[in-house]
Design a protein around this motif. Structure first.
Motif, PDB file in Angstrom:
ATOM      1  N   LEU A  19      17.637  19.904   2.494  1.00  0.00           N
ATOM      2  CA  LEU A  19      16.540  18.983   2.190  1.00  0.00           C
ATOM      3  C   LEU A  19      16.314  18.870   0.681  1.00  0.00           C
ATOM      4  CD1 LEU A  19      13.885  19.857   4.933  1.00  0.00           C
ATOM      5  CD2 LEU A  19      15.201  17.754   4.716  1.00  0.00           C
ATOM      6  N   LEU A  20      16.422  19.983  -0.029  1.00  0.00           N
ATOM      7  CA  LEU A  20      16.228  19.956  -1.476  1.00  0.00           C
ATOM      8  C   LEU A  20      17.329  19.165  -2.175  1.00  0.00           C
ATOM      9  CD1 LEU A  20      15.053  23.624  -2.163  1.00  0.00           C
ATOM     10  CD2 LEU A  20      13.667  21.552  -2.240  1.00  0.00           C
ATOM     11  N   ILE A  21      18.551  19.280  -1.702  1.00  0.00           N
ATOM     12  CA  ILE A  21      19.661  18.530  -2.303  1.00  0.00           C
ATOM     13  C   ILE A  21      19.517  17.041  -2.000  1.00  0.00           C
ATOM     14  CG2 ILE A  21      22.177  18.157  -2.154  1.00  0.00           C
ATOM     15  CD1 ILE A  21      22.421  21.209  -1.753  1.00  0.00           C
ATOM     16  N   ARG A  22      19.020  16.714  -0.820  1.00  0.00           N
ATOM     17  CA  ARG A  22      18.877  15.327  -0.410  1.00  0.00           C
ATOM     18  C   ARG A  22      17.781  14.611  -1.208  1.00  0.00           C
ATOM     19  NH1 ARG A  22      17.928  14.957   5.688  1.00  0.00           N
ATOM     20  NH2 ARG A  22      19.503  16.560   5.610  1.00  0.00           N
ATOM     21  N   ARG A  23      16.769  15.334  -1.682  1.00  0.00           N
ATOM     22  CA  ARG A  23      15.662  14.748  -2.442  1.00  0.00           C
ATOM     23  C   ARG A  23      15.545  15.425  -3.816  1.00  0.00           C
ATOM     24  NH1 ARG A  23      10.830  14.304   1.972  1.00  0.00           N
ATOM     25  NH2 ARG A  23      11.953  12.968   3.427  1.00  0.00           N
ATOM     26  N   PRO A  24      16.325  15.006  -4.802  1.00  0.00           N
ATOM     27  CA  PRO A  24      16.324  15.678  -6.104  1.00  0.00           C
ATOM     28  C   PRO A  24      14.981  15.544  -6.848  1.00  0.00           C
ATOM     29  CG  PRO A  24      17.766  13.758  -6.153  1.00  0.00           C
ATOM     30  CD  PRO A  24      17.300  13.934  -4.734  1.00  0.00           C
ATOM     31  N   GLY A  25      14.282  14.446  -6.711  1.00  0.00           N
ATOM     32  CA  GLY A  25      12.980  14.284  -7.370  1.00  0.00           C
ATOM     33  C   GLY A  25      11.970  15.279  -6.827  1.00  0.00           C
ATOM     34  N   HIS A  26      11.971  15.449  -5.530  1.00  0.00           N
ATOM     35  CA  HIS A  26      11.090  16.413  -4.881  1.00  0.00           C
ATOM     36  C   HIS A  26      11.431  17.837  -5.340  1.00  0.00           C
ATOM     37  CE1 HIS A  26       8.307  17.651  -1.754  1.00  0.00           C
ATOM     38  NE2 HIS A  26       9.217  18.508  -1.288  1.00  0.00           N
ATOM     39  N   MET A  78       9.234  22.553 -11.150  1.00  0.00           N
ATOM     40  CA  MET A  78       8.283  22.459 -12.261  1.00  0.00           C
ATOM     41  C   MET A  78       6.941  23.105 -11.899  1.00  0.00           C
ATOM     42  SD  MET A  78       9.867  21.232 -14.769  1.00  0.00           S
ATOM     43  CE  MET A  78       8.553  20.855 -15.885  1.00  0.00           C
ATOM     44  N   CYS A  79       6.467  22.862 -10.691  1.00  0.00           N
ATOM     45  CA  CYS A  79       5.208  23.491 -10.252  1.00  0.00           C
ATOM     46  C   CYS A  79       5.330  25.011 -10.238  1.00  0.00           C
ATOM     47  CB  CYS A  79       4.823  22.988  -8.867  1.00  0.00           C
ATOM     48  SG  CYS A  79       4.187  21.302  -8.850  1.00  0.00           S
ATOM     49  N   LEU A  80       6.453  25.518  -9.735  1.00  0.00           N
ATOM     50  CA  LEU A  80       6.663  26.960  -9.739  1.00  0.00           C
ATOM     51  C   LEU A  80       6.732  27.502 -11.171  1.00  0.00           C
ATOM     52  CD1 LEU A  80       9.253  27.395  -6.854  1.00  0.00           C
ATOM     53  CD2 LEU A  80       6.918  28.261  -6.925  1.00  0.00           C
ATOM     54  N   ALA A  81       7.416  26.790 -12.064  1.00  0.00           N
ATOM     55  CA  ALA A  81       7.549  27.240 -13.451  1.00  0.00           C
ATOM     56  C   ALA A  81       6.188  27.274 -14.142  1.00  0.00           C
ATOM     57  CB  ALA A  81       8.514  26.333 -14.210  1.00  0.00           C
ATOM     58  N   VAL A  82       5.394  26.219 -13.977  1.00  0.00           N
ATOM     59  CA  VAL A  82       4.070  26.180 -14.612  1.00  0.00           C
ATOM     60  C   VAL A  82       3.168  27.257 -14.018  1.00  0.00           C
ATOM     61  CG1 VAL A  82       1.973  24.785 -14.863  1.00  0.00           C
ATOM     62  CG2 VAL A  82       4.209  23.765 -15.291  1.00  0.00           C
ATOM     63  N   GLY A  83       3.172  27.406 -12.720  1.00  0.00           N
ATOM     64  CA  GLY A  83       2.342  28.419 -12.067  1.00  0.00           C
ATOM     65  C   GLY A  83       2.703  29.826 -12.499  1.00  0.00           C
TER      66      GLY A  83
END
Length: 159
Positions: free
Chosen positions: A14-21, A27-32
């Protein structure tokens, strides 16, 4: 265990299929994580790090005594100045030794009398801490003499 492998495999597809997601999640994990680690680091340095105005905090030890002379647990601190002098003179392992005791002091202001939390300290207290003064002077060992006039040291905030 096979079910876990299937779930992880499905998540990666699923992650490979939706690169924007995927980028948004990363980014959310990195900022958090950055905010959490930064906040934790600041709190740890404030709690355990060097305090401004205190020299060599890591080399200091604070001892609390609340036993009376007979070894019974006391309701208040019962370490007298005579006891302090005995320890100061008998234990050369201490580089410097200072004592303090809590006290509530009534202070008269325009609006009436206010109770202020304070401390009685030995004359070398601020020297042991390595504290400097902005105005006036700090206590000295000469201030411990019985005939010495009373001296008060106040914080800049209180002033």
């Amino acid at each position: 265990m096979a079910g876990t492998f299937t779930d992880v495999n499905h998540a990666f597809r699923l992650l490979i299929r939706r690169p924007g997601h995927t980028v948004a999640i990363v980014m959310c994990l990195a900022v958090g994580l950055t905010v959490s680690i930064g906040t934790f680091s600041v709190l740890i340095s404030l709690i355990y790090g060097d305090k401004p105005g205190i020299r060599n905090r890591r080399d200091m030890v604070r001892i609390y005594l609340n036993y009376d002379r007979d070894g019974r647990r006391a309701t208040t601190d019962s370490f007298s100045l005579d006891d302090f002098a005995l320890v100061r003179n008998a234990v050369p392992a201490f580089g410097s030794l200072a004592a303090d005791g809590d006290v509530v002091v009534p202070v008269t202001a325009k609006d009436g009398t206010v109770a202020i939390a304070g401390a009685f300290v030995t004359g070398n207290y601020f020297e042991v801490l390595g504290t400097s003064v902005h105005a006036g002077r700090l206590l000295s060992p000469e201030d411990e003499r019985p005939e010495a006039p009373p001296v008060v040291v106040v914080s800049e905030h209180f002033w």
